[in-house]
Design a protein around this motif. Structure first.
Motif, PDB file in Angstrom:
ATOM      1  N   ALA A 174       0.698  -1.048  -0.128  1.00 23.01           N
ATOM      2  CA  ALA A 174       0.034  -0.268  -0.220  1.00 23.01           C
ATOM      3  C   ALA A 174       0.701   1.260  -0.055  1.00 23.01           C
ATOM      4  N   HIS A 175       1.977   1.169   0.624  1.00 18.78           N
ATOM      5  CA  HIS A 175       2.811   2.438   0.758  1.00 18.78           C
ATOM      6  C   HIS A 175       4.026   2.629  -0.106  1.00 18.78           C
ATOM      7  N   ARG A 176       4.150   1.327  -0.824  1.00 19.51           N
ATOM      8  CA  ARG A 176       5.210   1.226  -1.945  1.00 19.51           C
ATOM      9  C   ARG A 176       6.597   1.308  -1.285  1.00 19.51           C
ATOM     10  N   GLN A 177       6.695   0.668  -0.142  1.00 19.69           N
ATOM     11  CA  GLN A 177       8.082   1.057   0.390  1.00 19.69           C
ATOM     12  C   GLN A 177       8.460  -0.398   1.323  1.00 19.69           C
ATOM     13  N   PHE A 178       9.564  -0.900   1.241  1.00 18.91           N
ATOM     14  CA  PHE A 178      10.075  -1.607   2.299  1.00 18.91           C
ATOM     15  C   PHE A 178      10.726  -1.044   3.240  1.00 18.91           C
ATOM     16  N   LEU A 179      10.511  -1.482   4.712  1.00 21.82           N
ATOM     17  CA  LEU A 179      11.214  -0.784   5.868  1.00 21.82           C
ATOM     18  C   LEU A 179      12.197  -1.695   6.428  1.00 21.82           C
ATOM     19  N   ILE A 180      13.320  -1.076   7.167  1.00 20.63           N
ATOM     20  CA  ILE A 180      14.136  -1.555   7.684  1.00 20.63           C
ATOM     21  C   ILE A 180      14.031  -1.337   9.317  1.00 20.63           C
ATOM     22  N   PRO A 181      14.367  -2.636  10.200  1.00 19.05           N
ATOM     23  CA  PRO A 181      14.168  -2.356  11.750  1.00 19.05           C
ATOM     24  C   PRO A 181      14.695  -1.065  12.004  1.00 19.05           C
ATOM     25  N   GLY A 182      13.935  -0.194  12.718  1.00 17.29           N
ATOM     26  CA  GLY A 182      14.261   1.198  13.403  1.00 17.29           C
ATOM     27  C   GLY A 182      13.392   2.059  12.406  1.00 17.29           C
ATOM     28  N   ASP A 183      13.102   1.919  11.181  1.00 14.86           N
ATOM     29  CA  ASP A 183      11.900   2.816  10.729  1.00 14.86           C
ATOM     30  C   ASP A 183      10.713   2.859  11.427  1.00 14.86           C
ATOM     31  N   LYS A 184       9.925   3.948  11.137  1.00 15.19           N
ATOM     32  CA  LYS A 184       8.717   4.170  11.682  1.00 15.19           C
ATOM     33  C   LYS A 184       7.664   3.914  10.462  1.00 15.19           C
ATOM     34  N   ARG A 185       6.432   2.949  10.640  1.00 12.24           N
ATOM     35  CA  ARG A 185       5.615   2.913   9.683  1.00 12.24           C
ATOM     36  C   ARG A 185       4.766   4.484   9.493  1.00 12.24           C
ATOM     37  N   ILE A 186       3.795   4.339   8.718  1.00 13.49           N
ATOM     38  CA  ILE A 186       3.112   5.479   8.622  1.00 13.49           C
ATOM     39  C   ILE A 186       1.885   5.988   9.660  1.00 13.49           C
ATOM     40  N   ASP A 187       1.623   4.709  10.506  1.00 13.46           N
ATOM     41  CA  ASP A 187       0.813   4.741  11.713  1.00 13.46           C
ATOM     42  C   ASP A 187       1.797   5.094  13.096  1.00 13.46           C
ATOM     43  N   GLY A 188       3.180   5.419  12.743  1.00 14.18           N
ATOM     44  CA  GLY A 188       3.847   5.822  14.080  1.00 14.18           C
ATOM     45  C   GLY A 188       4.738   4.691  14.497  1.00 14.18           C
ATOM     46  N   GLU A 189       4.167   3.595  14.423  1.00 13.89           N
ATOM     47  CA  GLU A 189       4.794   2.277  14.780  1.00 13.89           C
ATOM     48  C   GLU A 189       6.191   1.679  14.360  1.00 13.89           C
ATOM     49  N   LYS A 190       6.993   1.505  15.324  1.00 14.99           N
ATOM     50  CA  LYS A 190       8.453   1.554  14.872  1.00 14.99           C
ATOM     51  C   LYS A 190       8.643   0.061  14.612  1.00 14.99           C
ATOM     52  N   ILE A 191       9.342  -0.193  13.382  1.00 19.50           N
ATOM     53  CA  ILE A 191       9.506  -1.651  13.006  1.00 19.50           C
ATOM     54  C   ILE A 191      10.635  -2.242  13.805  1.00 19.50           C
ATOM     55  N   ALA A 192      10.354  -3.527  14.382  1.00 15.10           N
ATOM     56  CA  ALA A 192      11.437  -4.026  15.392  1.00 15.10           C
ATOM     57  C   ALA A 192      11.930  -5.454  14.820  1.00 15.10           C
ATOM     58  N   ILE A 193      12.916  -5.908  15.124  1.00 13.56           N
ATOM     59  CA  ILE A 193      13.504  -7.217  14.383  1.00 13.56           C
ATOM     60  C   ILE A 193      12.614  -8.090  15.445  1.00 13.56           C
ATOM     61  N   LEU A 194      11.992  -9.203  14.656  1.00 15.73           N
ATOM     62  CA  LEU A 194      11.193 -10.175  15.047  1.00 15.73           C
ATOM     63  C   LEU A 194      12.251 -11.085  16.007  1.00 15.73           C
ATOM     64  N   PRO A 195      11.424 -11.744  16.645  1.00 21.79           N
ATOM     65  CA  PRO A 195      11.719 -12.954  17.483  1.00 21.79           C
ATOM     66  C   PRO A 195      12.340 -13.977  16.590  1.00 21.79           C
ATOM     67  N   GLY A 196      13.362 -14.553  17.054  1.00 21.36           N
ATOM     68  CA  GLY A 196      13.931 -15.600  16.019  1.00 21.36           C
ATOM     69  C   GLY A 196      14.898 -15.018  14.961  1.00 21.36           C
ATOM     70  N   HIS A 197      14.921 -13.785  14.864  1.00 22.12           N
ATOM     71  CA  HIS A 197      15.877 -13.254  13.692  1.00 22.12           C
ATOM     72  C   HIS A 197      17.080 -12.652  14.389  1.00 22.12           C
ATOM     73  N   ILE A 198      18.137 -12.365  13.827  1.00 28.82           N
ATOM     74  CA  ILE A 198      19.631 -12.161  14.230  1.00 28.82           C
ATOM     75  C   ILE A 198      19.344 -10.906  14.842  1.00 28.82           C
TER      76      ILE A 198
END
Length: 294
Positions: A174-198
């Motif tokens: 919908a927003h035409r972009q990939f985000l990296i952990p640390g980025d914020k989504r359009i709703d303000g939520e911060k992208i986190a590294i998911l459990p099980g990931h390095i």
């Protein structure tokens, strides 16, 4: 910029080299029209005859311009509706995504009936091998024509897969972009590294094989009950992308597979691609897999 040899899968030098130094395979440059999306599937009325895609890779064009999803939207070669494609379409509709996101001309089912075993398991784009997503069904996405033409993504960019949740997939599309952990989504939520990931790895991860992108730690499943069959299915979503060469690195798997082969066509040492260049990945298809639970 690196690429993989289609014959031996070894990482080979840049496009200035005309053959694989490992096995001697002669390379060739793809000759696809810039307006054509993946799997050599193009808009039929704009594809020169000498560049016509192979028949088994063509996707049907809609009889009208409405890109809305249809459970009966099947490949032109088939006169019998594909039941698996209908189920996948039903699941996608249940997510209530906006119809404007989709381009139904490039829907493509890879079930055993629509894509039989006699057809190729791999294809090569921009000098890089990728694996056909057997058992999945693709629903085409709208891709910005200016971006596609300026960057020549159908001709010069490789094909990769990105496994994710349905919620994250919707945000990406919908927003035409990939985000990296640390980025914020359009709703303000911060992208986190998911459990099980390095931890402390701030990248976007893709793969040339859906066998790797669809593992549970990248691609969680959700349950879906079909009104068509009244059965319950585990549903998974993977985004099919074009990715710019020279903007990423390739490494071995990081899910602890050890000596267990993840994909029969891409070695474990080359199944993971990572990048920090957000704009270097363009999604053009949503792939859905359904596995019956009851």
């Amino acid at each position: 910029m690196t690429r993989r040899c289609a014959a031996c899968h070894a990482i080979t030098p840049s496009h200035d080299v005309n053959c694989c130094q490992n096995c001697g395979l002669q390379f060739h440059k793809p000759q696809f029209p810039s307006s054509s999306p993946n799997d050599k599937i193009g808009s039929f009325d704009r594809t020169p005859s000498k560049h016509k895609p192979k028949e088994h890779d063509k996707s049907s064009l809609a009889k009208h311009s409405n890109p809305s999803l249809s459970n009966n939207d099947n490949d032109a070669k088939s006169s019998i509706p594909c039941k698996y494609k209908s189920l996948c379409g039903e699941y996608l509709k249940s997510l209530s995504w906006n119809d404007a996101l989709f381009d139904r001309r490039f829907n493509r089912c890879y079930c055993s009936n629509c894509y039989p075993n006699s057809l190729s398991n791999t294809l090569e784009e921009a000098g890089s091998l990728y694996v056909i997503p057997r058992g999945w069904c693709r629903f085409g996405l709208q891709v910005d024509k200016v971006r596609a033409d300026v960057d020549h993504i159908w001709r010069n960019w490789i094909v990769t897969y990105h496994g994710t949740s349905s919620e994250a997939a919707h945000s990406i599309v919908a927003h035409r972009q990939f985000l990296i952990p640390g980025d914020k989504r359009i709703d303000g939520e911060k992208i986190a590294i998911l459990p099980g990931h390095i931890k402390e790895k701030y990248h976007i991860y893709t793969s040339p094989t859906i066998a790797y992108s669809s593992v549970a730690c990248y691609c969680p499943s959700s349950q879906f009950r079909s009104k068509i069959t009244n059965k319950v299915y585990n549903a998974r979503i993977v985004i099919q992308c074009r990715q710019k060469p020279g903007t990423f690195e390739v490494q071995q798997e990081t899910i602890g597979a050890g000596h267990k082969r993840i994909c029969p066509f891409i070695p474990n040492s080359q199944v993971e691609i990572f990048t920090t260049v957000r704009a270097s990945i363009v999604p053009y298809g949503i792939l859905i897999h359904l596995a019956e639970v009851s």
